[in-house]
Design a protein around this motif. Sequence first.
Motif, PDB file in Angstrom:
ATOM      1  N   LEU A  82       0.823  -1.209   0.000  1.00 27.25           N
ATOM      2  CA  LEU A  82       0.000   0.000   0.000  1.00 27.25           C
ATOM      3  C   LEU A  82       0.859   1.262   0.000  1.00 27.25           C
ATOM      4  N   ALA A  83       1.949   1.259   0.784  1.00 31.96           N
ATOM      5  CA  ALA A  83       2.820   2.438   0.816  1.00 31.96           C
ATOM      6  C   ALA A  83       3.462   2.678  -0.541  1.00 31.96           C
ATOM      7  N   HIS A  84       3.787   1.589  -1.256  1.00 34.68           N
ATOM      8  CA  HIS A  84       4.359   1.748  -2.593  1.00 34.68           C
ATOM      9  C   HIS A  84       3.369   2.462  -3.516  1.00 34.68           C
ATOM     10  N   GLU A  85       2.110   2.063  -3.471  1.00 36.58           N
ATOM     11  CA  GLU A  85       1.119   2.700  -4.341  1.00 36.58           C
ATOM     12  C   GLU A  85       0.869   4.148  -3.932  1.00 36.58           C
ATOM     13  N   VAL A  86       0.926   4.440  -2.641  1.00 42.58           N
ATOM     14  CA  VAL A  86       0.812   5.840  -2.206  1.00 42.58           C
ATOM     15  C   VAL A  86       1.967   6.657  -2.778  1.00 42.58           C
ATOM     16  N   GLY A  87       3.133   6.019  -2.928  1.00 44.44           N
ATOM     17  CA  GLY A  87       4.282   6.715  -3.497  1.00 44.44           C
ATOM     18  C   GLY A  87       4.049   7.207  -4.910  1.00 44.44           C
ATOM     19  N   HIS A  88       3.198   6.515  -5.676  1.00 43.15           N
ATOM     20  CA  HIS A  88       2.876   7.003  -7.028  1.00 43.15           C
ATOM     21  C   HIS A  88       2.080   8.297  -6.962  1.00 43.15           C
ATOM     22  N   HIS A  89       1.374   8.511  -5.866  1.00 40.73           N
ATOM     23  CA  HIS A  89       0.633   9.763  -5.682  1.00 40.73           C
ATOM     24  C   HIS A  89       1.512  10.863  -5.091  1.00 40.73           C
ATOM     25  N   VAL A  90       2.463  10.488  -4.243  1.00 41.30           N
ATOM     26  CA  VAL A  90       3.264  11.464  -3.522  1.00 41.30           C
ATOM     27  C   VAL A  90       4.550  11.821  -4.255  1.00 41.30           C
ATOM     28  N   LEU A  91       5.234  10.811  -4.833  1.00 42.00           N
ATOM     29  CA  LEU A  91       6.574  11.028  -5.381  1.00 42.00           C
ATOM     30  C   LEU A  91       6.628  10.954  -6.896  1.00 42.00           C
ATOM     31  N   ALA A  92       6.262   9.842  -7.463  1.00 42.46           N
ATOM     32  CA  ALA A  92       6.420   9.664  -8.909  1.00 42.46           C
ATOM     33  C   ALA A  92       5.335   8.710  -9.431  1.00 42.46           C
ATOM     34  N   PRO A  93       4.552   9.156 -10.425  1.00 39.46           N
ATOM     35  CA  PRO A  93       4.661  10.448 -11.122  1.00 39.46           C
ATOM     36  C   PRO A  93       3.899  11.581 -10.447  1.00 39.46           C
ATOM     37  N   ALA A  94       3.022  11.290  -9.514  1.00 40.51           N
ATOM     38  CA  ALA A  94       2.312  12.296  -8.721  1.00 40.51           C
ATOM     39  C   ALA A  94       1.129  12.935  -9.443  1.00 40.51           C
ATOM     40  N   ASP A  95       1.248  13.270 -10.727  1.00 38.25           N
ATOM     41  CA  ASP A  95       0.132  13.878 -11.455  1.00 38.25           C
ATOM     42  C   ASP A  95       0.258  13.542 -12.932  1.00 38.25           C
ATOM     43  N   GLY A  96      -0.805  13.887 -13.691  1.00 38.76           N
ATOM     44  CA  GLY A  96      -0.828  13.556 -15.113  1.00 38.76           C
ATOM     45  C   GLY A  96       0.249  14.264 -15.906  1.00 38.76           C
ATOM     46  N   ARG A  97       0.553  15.505 -15.539  1.00 35.66           N
ATOM     47  CA  ARG A  97       1.585  16.256 -16.259  1.00 35.66           C
ATOM     48  C   ARG A  97       2.938  15.580 -16.111  1.00 35.66           C
ATOM     49  N   THR A  98       3.300  15.212 -14.885  1.00 35.70           N
ATOM     50  CA  THR A  98       4.586  14.551 -14.670  1.00 35.70           C
ATOM     51  C   THR A  98       4.600  13.173 -15.305  1.00 35.70           C
TER      52      THR A  98
END
Length: 598
Positions: A82-98
């Motif tokens: 779960l923490a790994h998937e939260v990392g996609h929201h917090v660190l990379a990519p974080a948003d559609g632009r990134t």
Amino acid sequence: MTAARPDLSRAAAALVDPWRAAWPDALGAWGRTTRMHAPRLHTGPVPAVPSFAWYDSSTVEVNVDLAQVARLGLEDHAVAVLAHEVGHHVLAPADGRTRVRIAARVRAGLVDRDDLVPLVANLWCDLLINDRLQRTGGADLVAVWRALGGASDPVMALVLRACELLWGRPRYELCGTAVPVREDAAWLCSRLVRAYARDPVAGSGGFAALVRTSLATDLPETGEGALAGARSLACGDEAPLDGVPYGVADDDSLGADVLHPALDPAVVGDAADVGDAGASGDGSAPGAADAGTPQHGSRPDDGRGAPHSGILPPELHATLAALGSSATLEDVAVAWYRERAAPHLVPFRRAARPGVPDPLLGGLEPWSLGEDVADVDWVGTVTASPVVVPGVTTVRRHVMDDEPVEPRREPVDLDLYLDSSGSMKDPRQFSWVALAGAVLVLSALRAGARVQATTWSGPHQVAGTGGFTRDADAALRAVVAYFGGGTSFPLWLLRRTYLGEGTSRPTARCPTHIAVVSDDGARSMVPDVGSGMERDVATRAVQAAGGGGSLLLDVPAGAVPRLQQWLPEGYDVHSVTGDAALVEFARRFARTTWGEGR
């Protein structure tokens, strides 16, 4: 397999409560201020997603397939997953632009393997997330990789060997021995992760170049079964891409050369002695022999030696297509020109026009015989006396004119004609002319003016808005249209717009400025004798438009006097010898015509 499904379903249902209870610890792995709503825990199969866990940026939601979790033996690793998937929201990519920016750099690094863009981009983000969690103690990723077993393909072998180096684990503990892995490539990968731990976009191209060069002979051909092991673990963003995220087209860093990690000072600049990590015999950084030259060399230019930085419409379209977007090249080009033109927009001045006086009702005054009967105020007359005696008891209302405090201000409309004959560049690939047109169109629309945009080439090759409009998308689609045919200016459209046809009135209702962007093809604005069209249509049209006219010609300044005799009268002729100068001229032109003269 059929008999095992009920067991997996029961096991998945039993995992719901413990995995939901682990959610606060998973959020806490990224800090006390991290907030997301509870994850979606699927107990039934999710066939559309190959991985057991994934992140959806459209709903900002973590998803877990608990049946897959039970099948892979990951029941006890709820916090790490779960923490790994939260990392996609917090660190990379974080948003559609990134997400798109990372994919664009990965595509540049892979060069010719667009089919691997989503996978490699996801693996790069996974590396950054896992390294952050393992180093900070937020989650035990080593245990997760042990439970999943060793690598089954060369890409995963490279990733897992890099994790061993990053976390000081014994060799083969995570990657296994089934697939050989190059030690120098793994060393570069581990260095790359630490060098760009806080900048996912900057390091993504180097990671892709490392994968492409070090595994050049090991990467399987395109297909559903290619790199099946890595694809089954890919937990990328499953949100659909609708349109082009704003901020991508204007990012000049996306057009920079991709630097292989072996040539990147941030990765090997301080590696004076690589020792056992795989140094080459000549003392160079490991992997330097495979690095070659930076990927994607000099940028495409406009045909006159004026290179353009940043990602171009075809590259952006290919990146979005690799991510599964259904946007067409025309859709991408419209969004690209809209964003690139935004910094060049100018404040328009609306033309001041005398206001219509407002009637101001005054008092009552006598109405005499001989005056207009319609002026009698019968209410005032009967109120004063129930007996009406014309010329004696009749009154009228005195009306005064109240001059308006401010005059009416109306913008001058824009009628833009862009040459798309074979001598001009295709705007969908990139054209300074199209960018200049986009600057004029968007500036006029922002001021409240209407725009008629027309792209023309040979006879009957016309694309445009079909009239004046305030629809920016319709106008920009006309700007990016391209024919690449002959050269024949649409004089019939000028005549219909400003002179009318037969009994039909002209379609232009307000003062309009006519602008034509072309080269020596502007000579077709004055037709040959015997062509069936009057030779002075363009001249009469600019006179009727009432807003002046300009010819922006991409010809040498010395050729203008010789060309002048073939051009219509009433237009200001400007020589634009470089396409980059055309954009700057469009800005000055807009300021002079509509702006405040600043």
